[in-house]
Scaffold this active site. Structure first.
Site, PDB file in Angstrom:
ATOM      1  CE  LYS A  93      -3.936  -2.109   2.406  1.00 46.19           C
ATOM      2  NZ  LYS A  93      -4.926  -1.891   3.481  1.00 46.19           N
ATOM      3  NE  ARG A 153      -6.545 -13.665   5.666  1.00 45.08           N
ATOM      4  CZ  ARG A 153      -6.950 -12.389   5.581  1.00 45.08           C
ATOM      5  NH1 ARG A 153      -6.742 -11.711   4.482  1.00 45.08           N
ATOM      6  NH2 ARG A 153      -7.568 -11.828   6.593  1.00 45.08           N
ATOM      7  CB  THR A 184      -6.647  -6.149   9.768  1.00 46.30           C
ATOM      8  OG1 THR A 184      -7.070  -7.329   9.094  1.00 46.30           O
ATOM      9  CG2 THR A 184      -7.025  -4.931   8.948  1.00 46.30           C
ATOM     10  NE  ARG A 242      -2.033  -5.889   7.182  1.00 43.39           N
ATOM     11  CZ  ARG A 242      -3.050  -6.643   6.789  1.00 43.39           C
ATOM     12  NH1 ARG A 242      -3.384  -7.717   7.481  1.00 43.39           N
ATOM     13  NH2 ARG A 242      -3.728  -6.335   5.706  1.00 43.39           N
ATOM     14  CG  HIS A 263      -5.630  -6.115   0.207  1.00 43.99           C
ATOM     15  ND1 HIS A 263      -6.746  -6.256   1.004  1.00 43.99           N
ATOM     16  CD2 HIS A 263      -5.838  -6.909  -0.889  1.00 43.99           C
ATOM     17  CE1 HIS A 263      -7.597  -7.075   0.407  1.00 43.99           C
ATOM     18  NE2 HIS A 263      -7.078  -7.482  -0.737  1.00 43.99           N
TER      19      HIS A 263
HETATM   20  P1  CMP Z   1      -7.225  -4.560   3.924  1.00 43.64           P
HETATM   21  O1  CMP Z   1      -6.713  -5.923   4.149  1.00 43.64           O
HETATM   22  O2  CMP Z   1      -6.686  -3.793   2.766  1.00 43.64           O
HETATM   23  O3  CMP Z   1      -8.825  -4.608   3.795  1.00 43.64           O
HETATM   24  C1  CMP Z   1      -9.650  -3.514   4.108  1.00 43.64           C
HETATM   25  C2  CMP Z   1      -8.930  -2.418   4.829  1.00 43.64           C
HETATM   26  O4  CMP Z   1      -9.732  -1.518   5.564  1.00 43.64           O
HETATM   27  C3  CMP Z   1      -8.015  -3.035   5.878  1.00 43.64           C
HETATM   28  O5  CMP Z   1      -6.942  -3.697   5.256  1.00 43.64           O
HETATM   29  C4  CMP Z   1      -7.649  -1.805   6.702  1.00 43.64           C
HETATM   30  O6  CMP Z   1      -6.527  -1.107   6.167  1.00 43.64           O
HETATM   31  C5  CMP Z   1      -8.877  -0.918   6.552  1.00 43.64           C
HETATM   32  N1  CMP Z   1      -9.616  -0.774   7.824  1.00 43.64           N
HETATM   33  C6  CMP Z   1      -9.776   0.378   8.510  1.00 43.64           C
HETATM   34  N2  CMP Z   1     -10.496   0.172   9.634  1.00 43.64           N
HETATM   35  C7  CMP Z   1     -10.817  -1.144   9.662  1.00 43.64           C
HETATM   36  C8  CMP Z   1     -11.541  -1.988  10.563  1.00 43.64           C
HETATM   37  N3  CMP Z   1     -12.100  -1.506  11.679  1.00 43.64           N
HETATM   38  N4  CMP Z   1     -11.653  -3.303  10.278  1.00 43.64           N
HETATM   39  C9  CMP Z   1     -11.099  -3.813   9.136  1.00 43.64           C
HETATM   40  N5  CMP Z   1     -10.407  -3.060   8.238  1.00 43.64           N
HETATM   41  C10 CMP Z   1     -10.247  -1.754   8.493  1.00 43.64           C
END
Ligand code: CMP
Length: 144
Positions: free
Chosen positions: A11, A87, A93, A104, A117
């Site tokens: 990203k 993953r 996340t 991460r 992502h």
């Molecule tokens: P990603 O795996 O790219 O998928 C969706 C993205 O939303 C996630 O990573 C985060 O960067 C973003 N995001 C922001 N807030 C939340 C949340 N509360 N839960 C999940 N994803 C979130």
């Protein structure tokens, strides 16, 4: 274990930090192969469509704003159990909850700016790969 493909996005935060190579190294060390790649600044329309599944979530606008803030490095990863393996390498996340040694934990600052992502299922991997790549752009690794 079966050979799979998954979509990975490095990203804009990680691109700004100049750690594309360090992140790719994690994939390679885990036995995943980069079989397609492009460097691309998403348009708002593309980001909204890619993350359409989250359109009703409270964080949708912040997510889209962030994803259009700079270029991303987008890849197809291929290898045994690629979806789950990716993953595991990425970590939670929310970087505050991510295990030590995951991408991460090591490179992300917040749940919004979370470095990478990765597709969350084989079904979504197929959809996400075809969002960015046509089949002729993917150079599959030949296995024994
Ligand atoms: P990603 O795996 O790219 O998928 C969706 C993205 O939303 C996630 O990573 C985060 O960067 C973003 N995001 C922001 N807030 C939340 C949340 N509360 N839960 C999940 N994803 C979130």
């Amino acid at each position: 274990m079966s050979k799979q493909r998954t979509l990975s996005i490095i990203k804009p935060d990680a691109v700004r930090k100049n750690v594309i190579g360090k992140i790719i190294n994690r994939f390679e060390e885990a036995g995943l192969y980069i079989v397609a790649a492009k460097f691309k600044k998403l348009s708002r329309h593309e980001a909204e469509n890619f993350y359409y599944i989250h359109k009703d979530r409270s964080f949708f606008k912040e997510l889209v704003d962030f994803m259009v803030s700079g270029p991303s490095f987008i890849q197809v990863l291929e290898g045994d159990d690629a979806v789950q393996k990716n993953r595991n390498i990425m970590g939670n996340t929310d970087p505050k909850k991510a295990d030590v040694g995951t991408i991460r934990a090591d490179f992300a600052d917040s749940i919004d700016a979370n470095a990478v992502h990765g597709s969350d299922s084989l079904d979504n991997a197929s959809k996400e790969i075809s969002f960015f790549f046509s089949e002729i752009e993917i150079c599959s690794k030949e296995y024994d």
